[in-house]
Scaffold this active site. Structure first.
Site, PDB file in Angstrom:
ATOM      1  NE  ARG A  47      -3.696  -2.313   2.397  1.00  0.00           N
ATOM      2  CZ  ARG A  47      -4.052  -3.018   3.440  1.00  0.00           C
ATOM      3  NH1 ARG A  47      -3.598  -2.704   4.640  1.00  0.00           N
ATOM      4  NH2 ARG A  47      -4.869  -4.055   3.317  1.00  0.00           N
ATOM      5  NE  ARG A 140      -9.641   0.479  13.401  1.00  0.00           N
ATOM      6  CZ  ARG A 140      -9.114  -0.750  13.358  1.00  0.00           C
ATOM      7  NH1 ARG A 140      -9.322  -1.526  12.315  1.00  0.00           N
ATOM      8  NH2 ARG A 140      -8.400  -1.197  14.357  1.00  0.00           N
ATOM      9  NE  ARG A 151     -11.796  -5.007   9.471  1.00  0.00           N
ATOM     10  CZ  ARG A 151     -10.571  -5.487   9.329  1.00  0.00           C
ATOM     11  NH1 ARG A 151     -10.127  -6.391  10.171  1.00  0.00           N
ATOM     12  NH2 ARG A 151      -9.797  -5.079   8.361  1.00  0.00           N
TER      13      ARG A 151
END
Length: 198
Positions: A47, A140, A151
């Site tokens: 990334r 987030r 998640r």
């Protein structure tokens, strides 16, 4: 790998959003010469801002599969089609520097490492509740509705595993960062560093 003088690693585990990374960061800042972070391997693309050898060892799928077959990994898992793993060499490299290797891995990895002869110290970081965990993940702003659901259902399983008696040396409920860190620090000073063979 079975060297009785080897430094026992410290395995820190907790669901995404539990605050585990923040606690590890504080610990590494306070004890920079005592701990080393094992750099994982992954087949995903870097990334922006990620450096090879610092954030991950970026590797192609064929090389990773071959290394797994050759038993060069302590643990490995596949997420979203990409391989991730901790190599024996990465852990040994830190032990050679007489530092405690910190393993920050997922539940599959924890189960695999527990089957090895590494005998790590183990800490589970538990969110105060599923509601607070959900809120942290939402805050987030990195999750879609679908990834958030995934998640959270994974977190539920991880919490069941993490709070099962005998699975971890210490369970920290992270409802207050300072209190959670002082629990981690006390464990690290009294157990992990005190019993470190030098």
């Amino acid at each position: 790998m079975s060297d009785p003088k080897r430094v026992r690693p410290l395995l820190i585990f907790g669901p995404s959003g539990s605050g585990k990374s923040t606690l590890v960061k504080k610990m590494l800042e306070e004890f920079p010469d005592k701990f080393g972070f094992s750099v994982s391997h992954t087949t995903r693309k870097p990334r922006p801002g990620e450096e090879h050898g610092k954030h991950y060892h970026f590797i192609d799928v064929e090389s990773m599969k071959r290394a797994i077959e050759e038993r060069k990994f302590l643990e490995h898992a596949v997420f979203s089609g990409n391989y991730y793993g901790t190599s024996k060499a990465a852990v040994e490299e830190i032990a050679k520097q007489d530092k405690v290797c910190v393993l920050d891995i997922d539940v599959q990895g924890v189960r695999q490492v527990k089957k090895t002869d590494l005998n790590p110290w183990s800490v589970f970081v538990k969110p105060p509740s599923m509601e607070s965990l959900k809120q942290r993940l939402v805050d987030r702003k990195t999750e879609t509705e679908e990834s958030l659901d995934k998640r959270l259902s994974r977190a539920q399983e991880e919490i069941e595993y993490g709070t099962t008696p005998g699975n971890f040396d210490l369970v920290i409920v992270n409802d207050d960062l300072d209190r959670a860190y002082s629990q981690l620090r006390e464990f690290v000073v009294d157990k992990v560093l005190k019993n470190k063979v030098t």
